[in-house]
Design a protein around this motif. Structure first.
Motif, short mmCIF file in Angstrom:
data_model
loop_
_atom_site.label_atom_id
_atom_site.label_comp_id
_atom_site.label_asym_id
_atom_site.label_seq_id
_atom_site.Cartn_x
_atom_site.Cartn_y
_atom_site.Cartn_z
N ASP A 135 41.49 48.64 38.27
CA ASP A 135 40.75 49.68 38.98
C ASP A 135 39.56 49.04 39.70
N ASP A 136 38.71 49.85 40.30
CA ASP A 136 37.58 49.31 41.06
C ASP A 136 36.65 48.48 40.19
N ALA A 137 36.43 48.94 38.96
CA ALA A 137 35.53 48.20 38.05
C ALA A 137 36.12 46.85 37.70
N ALA A 138 37.43 46.82 37.45
CA ALA A 138 38.09 45.55 37.12
C ALA A 138 38.04 44.59 38.29
N MET A 139 38.22 45.10 39.50
CA MET A 139 38.18 44.23 40.68
C MET A 139 36.78 43.65 40.86
N LEU A 140 35.77 44.44 40.59
CA LEU A 140 34.40 43.92 40.67
C LEU A 140 34.16 42.83 39.63
N ARG A 141 34.72 43.01 38.43
CA ARG A 141 34.58 41.97 37.40
C ARG A 141 35.30 40.69 37.82
N LEU A 142 36.47 40.82 38.43
CA LEU A 142 37.18 39.64 38.90
C LEU A 142 36.41 38.93 40.01
N GLU A 143 35.82 39.70 40.92
CA GLU A 143 35.00 39.10 41.97
C GLU A 143 33.84 38.31 41.36
N ARG A 144 33.24 38.89 40.33
CA ARG A 144 32.13 38.21 39.66
C ARG A 144 32.62 36.96 38.92
N LEU A 145 33.78 37.04 38.31
CA LEU A 145 34.34 35.87 37.63
C LEU A 145 34.56 34.72 38.61
N VAL A 146 35.10 35.04 39.77
CA VAL A 146 35.31 34.00 40.79
C VAL A 146 33.99 33.40 41.22
#
Length: 217
Positions: free
Chosen positions: A19-30
């Motif tokens: 979801d949007d929250a997960a995508m934001l976490r992945l962006e932050r992980l990168v």
């Protein structure tokens, strides 16, 4: 087959877990990975140009083999956090245990888990041989050890129901063909990120090696 960074991002957005929250976490992980890679060689610098395909999707594709809610997940030799940290980022309610023995990488994993607010991630900062035995629902390992050696080291964490997910790159079929001495249901699934790569998956019933008998008294 996912061949570009745009395709990788599009594939992720179609995941039920992303979801949007997960995508934001992945962006932050990168973002965290790029920053840390300047301090220590977590991944090859060249692979950062394809980080979404080479590392994020290559890890996230394992979720297709795991029913939602399955836990705990044990990731062996997790290194930069692949696949374990990506799994935890997409399924933050899942207990994910990351095994890593190198001090600087242990510190990185702990910092990343804290920054991403992943309370169910536990980092075992020790050699695998020194990690206490505890059953896992899923065991993963990416480029950790040859298959036969990997099973010798980690079969003690497995039950007959444990799902094994082992991205093996281009050696997957060969390693599985050469495996001897184990009762298993392993097979090779095609990787989504490399036409020549495979993921060994299945369950392990135990060793087929005969038990040595002691000398008669």
């Amino acid at each position: 087959m996912i061949e570009t960074e745009a395709q990788a991002r599009d594939w992720l957005r179609e995941l039920p877990d992303c979801d949007d929250a997960a995508m934001l976490r992945l962006e932050r992980l990168v973002e965290l990975l790029r920053e840390e890679n300047q301090r220590q060689n977590l991944v090859s610098a060249a692979s950062l140009g394809e980080v979404w395909r080479r590392h994020i999707v290559d890890s996230a594709q394992l979720l297709a083999h795991v029913p939602r809610g399955t836990s705990p997940w044990l990731d062996l030799g997790t290194g930069a956090g692949f696949p374990g940290l990506v799994i935890a980022t997409l399924r933050p309610d899942c207990e994910v245990r990351l095994v890593e023995s190198r001090k600087r990488r242990i510190e990185w994993l702990e910092r990343a888990a804290h920054d991403l607010r992943l309370p169910h991630v536990k980092v075992h900062g020790a050699r695998l041989q020194d990690v206490p035995s505890r059953n896992a629902a899923i065991i993963s390992a990416r480029a950790f050890a040859p298959l036969d050696r990997l099973l010798e080291l980690s079969a003690r964490f497995s039950t007959s129901d444990t799902i094994w997910l082992l991205p093996k790159g281009r050696s997957a079929k060969q390693e599985l063909q050469m495996l001897r001495g184990w009762h298993h249901t392993f097979h090779v699934e095609q990787s989504l990120t490399d036409i020549e790569a495979g993921v060994i998956t299945g369950t392990l019933q135990g060793s087929a090696k005969p038990v040595r008998k002691g000398k008669a008294s």
